[in-house]
Design a protein around this motif. Structure first.
Motif, PDB file in Angstrom:
ATOM      1  N   TRP A  73      14.667  -0.741   3.508  1.00 21.35           N
ATOM      2  CA  TRP A  73      14.840   0.050   2.291  1.00 21.35           C
ATOM      3  C   TRP A  73      16.031  -0.464   1.490  1.00 21.35           C
ATOM      4  O   TRP A  73      15.939  -0.642   0.272  1.00 21.35           O
ATOM      5  CB  TRP A  73      15.032   1.530   2.633  1.00 21.35           C
ATOM      6  CG  TRP A  73      15.115   2.402   1.425  1.00 21.35           C
ATOM      7  CD1 TRP A  73      14.073   2.993   0.774  1.00 21.35           C
ATOM      8  CD2 TRP A  73      16.294   2.756   0.682  1.00 21.35           C
ATOM      9  NE1 TRP A  73      14.542   3.699  -0.313  1.00 21.35           N
ATOM     10  CE2 TRP A  73      15.901   3.571  -0.389  1.00 21.35           C
ATOM     11  CE3 TRP A  73      17.642   2.469   0.840  1.00 21.35           C
ATOM     12  CZ2 TRP A  73      16.806   4.092  -1.310  1.00 21.35           C
ATOM     13  CZ3 TRP A  73      18.549   2.993  -0.077  1.00 21.35           C
ATOM     14  CH2 TRP A  73      18.122   3.791  -1.134  1.00 21.35           C
TER      15      TRP A  73
ATOM     16  N   LEU B  51       6.877   4.192   6.905  1.00 22.10           N
ATOM     17  CA  LEU B  51       7.017   3.152   5.894  1.00 22.10           C
ATOM     18  C   LEU B  51       6.478   1.822   6.418  1.00 22.10           C
ATOM     19  O   LEU B  51       5.940   1.028   5.680  1.00 22.10           O
ATOM     20  CB  LEU B  51       8.483   2.998   5.491  1.00 22.10           C
ATOM     21  CG  LEU B  51       9.078   4.160   4.715  1.00 22.10           C
ATOM     22  CD1 LEU B  51      10.549   3.897   4.418  1.00 22.10           C
ATOM     23  CD2 LEU B  51       8.328   4.386   3.429  1.00 22.10           C
TER      24      LEU B  51
ATOM     25  N   ASP C 126      13.303   0.374   9.219  1.00 20.45           N
ATOM     26  CA  ASP C 126      12.838   0.871   7.925  1.00 20.45           C
ATOM     27  C   ASP C 126      14.009   1.088   6.973  1.00 20.45           C
ATOM     28  O   ASP C 126      13.919   0.784   5.777  1.00 20.45           O
ATOM     29  CB  ASP C 126      12.067   2.190   8.089  1.00 20.45           C
ATOM     30  CG  ASP C 126      10.600   1.987   8.409  1.00 20.45           C
ATOM     31  OD1 ASP C 126      10.047   0.945   7.999  1.00 20.45           O
ATOM     32  OD2 ASP C 126      10.013   2.869   9.049  1.00 20.45           O
TER      33      ASP C 126
ATOM     34  N   THR D  44      15.575  -2.192  -2.198  1.00 25.92           N
ATOM     35  CA  THR D  44      16.108  -1.527  -3.387  1.00 25.92           C
ATOM     36  C   THR D  44      17.369  -2.176  -3.914  1.00 25.92           C
ATOM     37  O   THR D  44      17.701  -2.022  -5.085  1.00 25.92           O
ATOM     38  CB  THR D  44      16.416  -0.051  -3.094  1.00 25.92           C
ATOM     39  OG1 THR D  44      17.419   0.025  -2.086  1.00 25.92           O
ATOM     40  CG2 THR D  44      15.166   0.697  -2.680  1.00 25.92           C
TER      41      THR D  44
END
Length: 139
Positions: free
Chosen positions: A41, A5, A37, A45
């Motif tokens: 994330w 990512l 990562d 989100t």
């Protein structure tokens, strides 16, 4: 899903900061790139920590490392370095929700919602004829 990512160039930037705050304790180092990562994330989100996909590791471990880095001042160091390196555009701004405050009256008061609903209902039910509005005005 979780692999790759972060690009190698991005990881090279963050790796120095992470190694600087790491305390040698004799344990094998975790995969900090994967943990980072996972943190990104969650930040990207807006999902709760418990919804972190298993590919990033246990959510509690990722959160615990995030908390350690927060207490060590890692995020401030990274943001300062980004600011001084001019890697981020000047127009890019970040809002930290911890500094947004609301007055205690904004939380509402006893009957506050009921009064607002009654006011909305009153505005929505305006008189349909001139004679009705004249009668209300003369009261």
């Amino acid at each position: 899903m979780a692999r790759n990512l972060m690009s190698d160039d991005e990881w090279a930037f963050f790796e120095g900061f992470i190694r600087a705050v790491r305390h040698p304790n004799g344990r094998k180092p975790a995969d900090h790139r994967l943990v980072l990562d996972g943190i990104f994330w969650v930040a990207r989100t807006g999902a709760p920590w418990r919804d972190l996909p298993e590919e990033f590791g246990k959510w509690s471990s990722v959160y615990r490392q995030f908390r350690r880095w927060t207490l060590a001042g890692l995020w401030e160091d990274i943001l300062d370095a980004l600011n001084h390196a001019k890697l981020a555009p000047d127009k890019l701004q970040m809002i930290d929700s911890t500094v947004i405050r609301a007055h205690h009256h904004a939380a509402g008061a006893k009957g506050g919602l009921r009064k607002r609903l009654l006011a909305v209902r009153e505005v929505g039910s305006r008189p349909g004829s001139i004679s009705a509005s004249t009668a209300q005005a003369s009261r």
